[in-house]
Design an enzyme around this catalytic site. Structure first.
Site, PDB file in Angstrom:
ATOM      1  N   ARG A   1       0.814  -1.223   0.000  1.00  0.00           N
ATOM      2  CA  ARG A   1       0.000   0.000   0.000  1.00  0.00           C
ATOM      3  C   ARG A   1       0.847   1.273   0.000  1.00  0.00           C
ATOM      4  O   ARG A   1       0.540   2.211  -0.717  1.00  0.00           O
ATOM      5  CB  ARG A   1      -0.972   0.018   1.181  1.00  0.00           C
ATOM      6  CG  ARG A   1      -1.799   1.290   1.177  1.00  0.00           C
ATOM      7  CD  ARG A   1      -2.981   1.249   2.091  1.00  0.00           C
ATOM      8  NE  ARG A   1      -4.146   0.674   1.447  1.00  0.00           N
ATOM      9  CZ  ARG A   1      -5.235   0.314   2.110  1.00  0.00           C
ATOM     10  NH1 ARG A   1      -5.297   0.441   3.416  1.00  0.00           N
ATOM     11  NH2 ARG A   1      -6.272  -0.175   1.462  1.00  0.00           N
TER      12      ARG A   1
ATOM     13  N   CYS B   1       3.311   4.975  18.480  1.00  0.00           N
ATOM     14  CA  CYS B   1       3.164   6.424  18.510  1.00  0.00           C
ATOM     15  C   CYS B   1       4.427   7.061  19.098  1.00  0.00           C
ATOM     16  O   CYS B   1       4.923   6.622  20.139  1.00  0.00           O
ATOM     17  CB  CYS B   1       1.946   6.758  19.369  1.00  0.00           C
ATOM     18  SG  CYS B   1       1.766   8.490  19.749  1.00  0.00           S
TER      19      CYS B   1
ATOM     20  N   GLN C   1     -15.824   7.325  -1.491  1.00  0.00           N
ATOM     21  CA  GLN C   1     -15.572   6.111  -0.707  1.00  0.00           C
ATOM     22  C   GLN C   1     -14.074   5.824  -0.676  1.00  0.00           C
ATOM     23  O   GLN C   1     -13.641   4.899  -0.015  1.00  0.00           O
ATOM     24  CB  GLN C   1     -16.254   4.914  -1.370  1.00  0.00           C
ATOM     25  CG  GLN C   1     -17.742   4.975  -1.406  1.00  0.00           C
ATOM     26  CD  GLN C   1     -18.303   3.687  -2.011  1.00  0.00           C
ATOM     27  OE1 GLN C   1     -18.670   2.754  -1.313  1.00  0.00           O
ATOM     28  NE2 GLN C   1     -18.347   3.632  -3.320  1.00  0.00           N
TER      29      GLN C   1
ATOM     30  N   CYS D   1      -3.578   8.324  22.206  1.00  0.00           N
ATOM     31  CA  CYS D   1      -3.561   9.776  22.465  1.00  0.00           C
ATOM     32  C   CYS D   1      -4.053  10.609  21.293  1.00  0.00           C
ATOM     33  O   CYS D   1      -4.186  11.822  21.410  1.00  0.00           O
ATOM     34  CB  CYS D   1      -2.152  10.233  22.872  1.00  0.00           C
ATOM     35  SG  CYS D   1      -0.993  10.350  21.501  1.00  0.00           S
TER      36      CYS D   1
ATOM     37  N   HIS E   1     -14.970   6.814   4.086  1.00  0.00           N
ATOM     38  CA  HIS E   1     -14.206   5.681   4.616  1.00  0.00           C
ATOM     39  C   HIS E   1     -12.832   6.081   5.142  1.00  0.00           C
ATOM     40  O   HIS E   1     -11.956   5.241   5.283  1.00  0.00           O
ATOM     41  CB  HIS E   1     -14.080   4.591   3.535  1.00  0.00           C
ATOM     42  CG  HIS E   1     -15.406   3.993   3.152  1.00  0.00           C
ATOM     43  ND1 HIS E   1     -15.617   3.306   1.987  1.00  0.00           N
ATOM     44  CD2 HIS E   1     -16.598   3.995   3.796  1.00  0.00           C
ATOM     45  CE1 HIS E   1     -16.884   2.906   1.922  1.00  0.00           C
ATOM     46  NE2 HIS E   1     -17.492   3.321   2.997  1.00  0.00           N
TER      47      HIS E   1
HETATM   48  P1  NAD Z   1     -15.487  -1.319  -6.016  1.00  0.00           P
HETATM   49  O1  NAD Z   1     -14.145  -1.985  -6.151  1.00  0.00           O
HETATM   50  O2  NAD Z   1     -16.601  -2.069  -5.406  1.00  0.00           O
HETATM   51  O3  NAD Z   1     -15.991  -0.828  -7.463  1.00  0.00           O
HETATM   52  C1  NAD Z   1     -15.170  -0.151  -8.336  1.00  0.00           C
HETATM   53  C2  NAD Z   1     -15.951  -0.030  -9.647  1.00  0.00           C
HETATM   54  O4  NAD Z   1     -15.180   0.767 -10.526  1.00  0.00           O
HETATM   55  C3  NAD Z   1     -16.196  -1.378 -10.337  1.00  0.00           C
HETATM   56  O5  NAD Z   1     -17.569  -1.490 -10.689  1.00  0.00           O
HETATM   57  C4  NAD Z   1     -15.324  -1.294 -11.603  1.00  0.00           C
HETATM   58  O6  NAD Z   1     -15.958  -1.907 -12.715  1.00  0.00           O
HETATM   59  C5  NAD Z   1     -15.232   0.201 -11.815  1.00  0.00           C
HETATM   60  N1  NAD Z   1     -14.033   0.661 -12.499  1.00  0.00           N
HETATM   61  C6  NAD Z   1     -12.778   0.129 -12.490  1.00  0.00           C
HETATM   62  N2  NAD Z   1     -11.949   0.868 -13.246  1.00  0.00           N
HETATM   63  C7  NAD Z   1     -12.697   1.894 -13.741  1.00  0.00           C
HETATM   64  C8  NAD Z   1     -12.407   2.984 -14.597  1.00  0.00           C
HETATM   65  N3  NAD Z   1     -11.172   3.206 -15.079  1.00  0.00           N
HETATM   66  N4  NAD Z   1     -13.421   3.825 -14.910  1.00  0.00           N
HETATM   67  C9  NAD Z   1     -14.692   3.628 -14.438  1.00  0.00           C
HETATM   68  N5  NAD Z   1     -15.006   2.602 -13.636  1.00  0.00           N
HETATM   69  C10 NAD Z   1     -14.028   1.749 -13.289  1.00  0.00           C
HETATM   70  O7  NAD Z   1     -15.197   0.046  -5.275  1.00  0.00           O
HETATM   71  P2  NAD Z   1     -16.127   0.975  -4.420  1.00  0.00           P
HETATM   72  O8  NAD Z   1     -17.506   1.016  -5.009  1.00  0.00           O
HETATM   73  O9  NAD Z   1     -15.368   2.233  -4.239  1.00  0.00           O
HETATM   74  O10 NAD Z   1     -16.278   0.278  -2.994  1.00  0.00           O
HETATM   75  C11 NAD Z   1     -15.384  -0.627  -2.421  1.00  0.00           C
HETATM   76  C12 NAD Z   1     -14.549  -0.157  -1.253  1.00  0.00           C
HETATM   77  O11 NAD Z   1     -13.240  -0.136  -1.753  1.00  0.00           O
HETATM   78  C13 NAD Z   1     -14.743   1.194  -0.676  1.00  0.00           C
HETATM   79  O12 NAD Z   1     -15.065   1.016   0.635  1.00  0.00           O
HETATM   80  C14 NAD Z   1     -13.354   1.892  -0.749  1.00  0.00           C
HETATM   81  O13 NAD Z   1     -13.028   2.469   0.498  1.00  0.00           O
HETATM   82  C15 NAD Z   1     -12.416   0.784  -1.037  1.00  0.00           C
HETATM   83  N6  NAD Z   1     -11.277   1.005  -1.933  1.00  0.00           N
HETATM   84  C16 NAD Z   1     -10.736   2.237  -2.122  1.00  0.00           C
HETATM   85  C17 NAD Z   1      -9.669   2.416  -2.996  1.00  0.00           C
HETATM   86  C18 NAD Z   1      -9.080   3.804  -3.172  1.00  0.00           C
HETATM   87  O14 NAD Z   1      -9.075   4.599  -2.230  1.00  0.00           O
HETATM   88  N7  NAD Z   1      -8.584   4.159  -4.373  1.00  0.00           N
HETATM   89  C19 NAD Z   1      -9.158   1.326  -3.703  1.00  0.00           C
HETATM   90  C20 NAD Z   1      -9.724   0.059  -3.462  1.00  0.00           C
HETATM   91  C21 NAD Z   1     -10.787  -0.093  -2.583  1.00  0.00           C
HETATM   92 ZN    ZN Z   2      -0.023   8.256  21.260  1.00  0.00          ZN
END
Ligand code: NAD
Ligand code: ZN
Length: 248
Positions: free
Chosen positions: A72, A153, A103, A132, A121
């Site tokens: 990550r 921390c 999200q 703390c 999120h």
């Molecule tokens: P999800 O993975 O459920 O859905 C992502 C959607 O985006 C899918 O339907 C996919 O087909 C579509 N997609 C992929 N590439 C694309 C593109 N280039 N253009 C348009 N659409 C595209 O993700 P979600 O709905 O955000 O929910 C899942 C959870 O994943 C959330 O809680 C989030 O916090 C977390 N998450 C976040 C990140 C990030 O911060 N970048 C990455 C992975 C997961």
């Molecule tokens: Zn602390």
């Protein structure tokens, strides 16, 4: 992309008094951040059911920190906002976007210049101490992992955690209320790059629609709510949004 769909999108955006955007992992895919269902080898070596679950984190925090150290951190530190993030920031500057609800936990909307971002999120670039409340940064925590694993921390020696909402945790206080208010008050709701299956966030497009807003879905695959949308664009998010931005 069919020009008729793009024209319709531009017309809806131009005609909107107050638009709200709601984004998911798909908008950051073009910045090199895999969605949970991504195929990247190293990423899939780690299981979101473990690194993103609060009960697992409490049982075996080292699993999360190994994932952070190996995957990550590198993904986040390299990722830059793409045309999709920039287009939404431009929309806000032009007074077209009253709120951006995300999200995502990658902080890329803020890096693209968006000011009013509701993070449902949390944010994986921040690391609060559970004892703390002191918050450490991505770089500080990554550097410390070489000497202390899991990291503690620097103020009180307590345990650090990522500033994200794990599966099994409540959303940040007020975030859903603020989002519901924005969704209820807007006249255009753009849901971008979200599968719309994670609740309660996926209720927001429904709330917007029930309050009379037009609903636009931009996602490269079908979503759970395609049937109720005024416009479905089954395309890449940055492709659609950059085309829209050039027209702004
Ligand atoms: P999800 O993975 O459920 O859905 C992502 C959607 O985006 C899918 O339907 C996919 O087909 C579509 N997609 C992929 N590439 C694309 C593109 N280039 N253009 C348009 N659409 C595209 O993700 P979600 O709905 O955000 O929910 C899942 C959870 O994943 C959330 O809680 C989030 O916090 C977390 N998450 C976040 C990140 C990030 O911060 N970048 C990455 C992975 C997961
Ligand atoms: Zn602390």
């Amino acid at each position: 992309m069919p020009s008729s769909a793009l024209d319709r999108l531009k017309t809806l955006v131009e005609g909107a008094r107050s638009a709200v955007a709601f984004t998911g992992a798909g908008i950051s895919a073009d910045s090199g951040i895999p969605t949970y269902r991504g195929n990247d080898g190293l990423w899939t070596k780690y299981d979101p059911a473990k690194y993103a679950d609060i009960n697992y984190f409490r049982r075996d925090p080292e699993y999360y920190w190994r994932f952070f150290q190996e995957v990550r951190y590198h993904v986040l530190s390299r990722a830059q906002p793409n045309e999709g993030h920039l287009a939404l920031s431009t929309m806000e500057q032009r007074g077209k976007l009253t709120a951006l609800i995300t999200q995502n936990i990658d902080g890329l909307h803020q890096r693209a210049g968006s000011q009013r971002v509701i993070e449902l999120h949390g944010n994986s670039r921040r690391f609060p101490c559970v004892d703390c409340g002191t918050v450490d940064t991505l770089e500080e925590v990554f550097a410390r992992l070489d000497v202390e694993f899991p990291p503690c921390c620097t103020s009180c020696g307590g345990s650090l955690r990522p500033g994200v909402v794990f599966f099994g945790e409540m959303l940040p206080p007020g975030a859903m209320e603020e989002s519901t208010e924005a969704a209820s008050a807007c006249d255009l709701f753009l849901a971008i790059g979200s599968s719309l299956v994670v609740t309660p966030a996926s209720s927001l497009p429904v709330i917007a629609k029930e309050h009379g807003a037009r609903l636009v879905l931009i996602n490269n695959e079908p979503t759970a709510l395609d049937g109720m949308a005024d416009l479905v664009m089954r395309e890449g998010a940055s492709e659609v949004l950059s085309a829209m931005r050039l027209a702004q």
